[in-house]
Design a protein around this motif. Structure first.
Motif, PDB file in Angstrom:
ATOM      1  N   GLY A 632       0.827  -1.196   0.000  1.00 29.49           N
ATOM      2  CA  GLY A 632       0.000   0.000   0.000  1.00 29.49           C
ATOM      3  C   GLY A 632       0.865   1.251   0.000  1.00 29.49           C
ATOM      4  N   PHE A 633       0.505   2.249  -0.805  1.00 33.08           N
ATOM      5  CA  PHE A 633       1.241   3.503  -0.883  1.00 33.08           C
ATOM      6  C   PHE A 633       0.278   4.638  -0.527  1.00 33.08           C
ATOM      7  N   TRP A 634       0.322   5.055   0.739  1.00 37.58           N
ATOM      8  CA  TRP A 634      -0.594   6.082   1.214  1.00 37.58           C
ATOM      9  C   TRP A 634       0.182   7.138   1.989  1.00 37.58           C
ATOM     10  N   ALA A 635      -0.338   8.328   2.018  1.00 40.99           N
ATOM     11  CA  ALA A 635       0.309   9.413   2.762  1.00 40.99           C
ATOM     12  C   ALA A 635       0.314   9.094   4.254  1.00 40.99           C
ATOM     13  N   LEU A 636       1.439   9.350   4.913  1.00 39.76           N
ATOM     14  CA  LEU A 636       1.568   9.024   6.333  1.00 39.76           C
ATOM     15  C   LEU A 636       0.656   9.873   7.210  1.00 39.76           C
ATOM     16  N   ASP A 637       0.313  11.075   6.727  1.00 36.23           N
ATOM     17  CA  ASP A 637      -0.517  11.958   7.561  1.00 36.23           C
ATOM     18  C   ASP A 637      -2.005  11.808   7.256  1.00 36.23           C
ATOM     19  N   GLN A 638      -2.368  10.760   6.498  1.00 36.26           N
ATOM     20  CA  GLN A 638      -3.769  10.524   6.163  1.00 36.26           C
ATOM     21  C   GLN A 638      -4.156   9.113   6.596  1.00 36.26           C
ATOM     22  N   PRO A 639      -5.417   8.873   6.950  1.00 35.25           N
ATOM     23  CA  PRO A 639      -5.842   7.516   7.311  1.00 35.25           C
ATOM     24  C   PRO A 639      -5.817   6.597   6.087  1.00 35.25           C
ATOM     25  N   ILE A 640      -5.649   5.313   6.342  1.00 32.42           N
ATOM     26  CA  ILE A 640      -5.690   4.333   5.252  1.00 32.42           C
ATOM     27  C   ILE A 640      -7.090   4.335   4.652  1.00 32.42           C
TER      28      ILE A 640
END
Length: 679
Positions: A632-640
């Motif tokens: 998974g490639f998601w922003a660290l400051d955003q929820p999955i």
């Protein structure tokens, strides 16, 4: 990968006896924190009794045992007249800095115990480390070493492309799947070491191992190497691989291992003060305790002498017996798998890989019968799977077990017992299933007969039995009987006096069927000319001459940037847009589902059956390791961005949904991307 170079070459070998052969045993320095000098001397004495020439010292970067243990090991080896080589472990604690390797070479290459290749250069090896290959340009120049690394993650072809190896060591000592081991990977190494029928070219160090089972499961960030829970088939491997070595005739053999208890392939004695891996790795139970393996050394003088000079004397008779002591499905598997996805293999149930059998090897001077009794059952007469040509030499047999109780094995000549032993009990009770788990490690026992004999191995100059995969199997089984066993296409499984099939020749030429690989050329011609022309593989129609094909060269397995939804599709050509009818497939081909709660198998299998399939298959053909997964490639400051698992295909990931995934409906998912062969 099969070599085409061996077609038309007979398997004569002992007329090509090479000088300077040596057998090493892989020795884990990290297990010796409690050793004193007498302990190292004891280990060396046992290895010398087994005709082992030296230890390949495996040690990881910055391990606290290195300084004291390596110093004591070299001191013991110098006193005992034993040889050592370095095997720098670049995977254990990460890559060695070049300066650290330079330090160890400076310290010990001058020792009288350090082994030198036939060129006079000190022999140095590694476990992995291809990312540091360029370091060895300067190290080789400064220290004039003969460098034979194990870059098995690359495979032989790509390993040689690094430009630094003078030869190669392969780590591919175990079969893939519920199969017996072949020499196919050995053939690949020989091919890319510029050998013809594994002769000439650059040196090859061949791996030989009896077993593999590991259950050390710890995912702590500072212990990346301790997350292992799988087995590979052992079974007849210890017997098979020495037969392979007699045929392959590599410059060197490395036994894996002397004392790696955590992977269950040790042939050295189990030492209570050396089982540190089970504490550091937080294994759920100590599966090495009560599992002696010393009897695997019993016949090493015999098989090593044959490997080196083509013959061996027999002065005493004996048996070696091994088996796991729980039925495969009697206890919990504890999540253990057969094969491992970590090395790009299709996983399965361990009971389908490691057979519920008792395996027996016997060194005998003449014909005798094998009998086995389990518990209160009767003595069963077991037919030998392999009887040596001429009846003196190494016998091998096996029999399934379904009950439980004490195991008794004996070899009989008429009414007289030649040799016998009582082994560990097959125990499927709560006492035998330690912690409720199956212990897949082998119990190994052996004993010698009280009297002596005077016999020899006899004539082992030819191949008299062999096999192959798929529809080439029938061809190999026929041709190998007559010492025509093309290396790479077939695996020779028994050696003996050469049989002459010329009396059957003259039936006419044969050709591979259209669409068959050219590896069939020599086999079809030989078999058809001798009257065996299986229609599923060969034919006699001269019109099919030259209709076989050579598989295209496998492209280098380098990390590649995968297309994303924002990447432009292929440009249209005069033939039109190749993806015009299925742009969703192009845009979504590398996507996969990540589950909450986690289901690793379901996630990664989407990639294995989809975008990573070809890469995995190519890696297996080349005998190298690779990797794949769903990330998974998601922003660290955003929820999955979890979504409820849909009851029907949603556009984002509608490409790789196997039928079995319907079982996951009702759980949350997020969209990931398949990563294949990444570093």
């Amino acid at each position: 990968m099969r070599s085409l170079l061996s077609v038309g070459v007979l398997c004569s070998l002992f007329g090509l006896r090479a000088s300077g052969k040596a057998v090493f045993a892989h020795f884990m320095i990290g297990n010796t924190e409690n050793y004193g000098s007498p302990d190292f001397e004891s280990e060396i004495s046992q290895a010398q009794e087994a005709h082992i020439d030296g230890f390949a010292l495996n040690f990881a970067y910055a391990d606290y045992t290195n300084d004291g243990s390596i110093e004591r090991m070299f001191g013991a080896a110098e006193r005992k007249g034993f040889k050592l080589i370095f095997s720098f472990d670049y995977a254990g604690n990460g890559p060695f800095p070049k300066e650290e390797v330079d330090y160890w070479l400076d310290m010990y290459l001058g020792s009288s115990a350090y082994f030198h290749h036939s060129t006079g250069q000190p022999l140095v090896s590694t476990f992995e480390g291809p990312e540091s290959a360029d370091d060895w340009i300067e190290l080789k120049k400064k220290h004039n070493v003969f460098f034979m690394p194990s870059y098995s993650s690359l495979g032989a072809k790509e390993a040689m492309k690094t430009g630094v190896p003078d030869g190669l060591f392969s780590w591919a000592a175990w079969p893939k799947g519920p199969n017996d081991m072949t020499t196919e990977v050995d053939s690949s190494y020989c091919e890319f070491l510029d050998k013809i029928d594994c002769r000439g070219g650059k040196p090859y160090m061949m791996p030989v191992s009896p077993w593999f089972y590991t259950r050390i499961v710890l995912t702590a960030a500072d212990l990346p190497g301790y997350d292992k829970n799988w087995l590979w088939r052992g079974d007849s491997l210890w017997f098979d691989r020495w037969t392979h070595a007699w045929t392959v005739q590599p410059e060197y053999v490395q036994i894996i291992s002397w004392n790696d208890y955590g992977e269950s392939h040790h042939i050295g004695d189990v030492r209570e003060d050396a089982l540190v891996a089970f504490d550091v790795g937080e294994a759920p139970f100590n599966y090495a305790r009560g599992r002696p393996h010393a009897a695997w050394r019993m016949f090493l003088p015999y098989v090593i002498d044959i490997y080196k000079v083509g013959e061996a004397a027999i002065s005493k008779e004996g048996i070696s017996v091994w088996y796991h002591t729980n039925q495969g499905r009697a206890c919990s598997s504890g999540g253990t798998t057969g094969n491992t996805a970590a090395q790009v293999q299709v996983e399965g149930q361990p009971a389908d890989f490691s057979q519920d059998k008792i395996f027996v090897s016997a060194l005998l001077g003449s014909t005798a019968n094998l009998q086995i009794k389990i518990g209160d059952g009767s003595w069963d007469v077991i037919s030998w799977d392999t009887t040596p040509d001429g009846n003196s030499g190494l016998y091998f047999g096996s029999t399934p077990f379904t009950g439980q109780g004490q195991v008794q094995v004996r070899v009989m000549r008429g009414p007289d017992q030649v040799v016998g032993l009582t082994g560990a009990a097959i125990d499927n009770t709560s006492r035998g299933c330690v912690g409720g788990f199956t212990n897949w490690n082998a119990w190994v026992g052996g004993t010698w007969a009280s009297g002596g004999v005077s016999a020899s191995s006899g004539d082992l100059s030819g191949c008299i039995r062999g096999t192959g995969d798929g529809d080439i199997k029938t061809l190999c089984e026929y041709a190998c009987k007559y010492n025509y066993c093309p290396f790479g296409a077939c695996t020779c499984t028994q050696r003996g006096k050469i049989n002459n099939a010329d009396k059957d020749a003259g039936k006419g030429a044969g050709y591979p069927n259209p669409g068959k690989e050219c590896i069939y050329l020599g086999l079809c011609d030989y078999a058809c000319d001798h009257g065996i022309c299986p229609t599923n593989a060969c034919n006699r129609d001269e019109a099919n001459k030259g209709k076989c094909f050579i598989p295209p060269d496998t492209p280098p397995a380098t990390p590649t940037k995968k297309p994303t939804t924002t990447a432009a599709p292929p440009e249209a050509t005069d033939h039109g847009d190749p993806y015009a009818e299925d742009r969703d497939t192009w845009a979504n081909h590398d996507k996969c589902w990540i589950y909450d709660p986690p289901n690793h198998e379901a996630s990664v299998n989407q990639c294995l059956s989809g975008p990573c399939k070809k890469i995995v298959e190519d890696a297996e053909k080349e005998g190298r390791t690779t990797n794949y997964g769903c990330l998974g490639f998601w922003a660290l400051d955003q929820p999955i961005p979890w979504e409820d698992d849909p009851s029907e295909c949603r556009p984002a990931v509608c490409v790789h949904i196997p039928d079995y995934e319907t079982a996951h409906i009702g759980k949350r998912t997020a969209v990931g991307r398949c990563q294949c062969d990444s570093t």
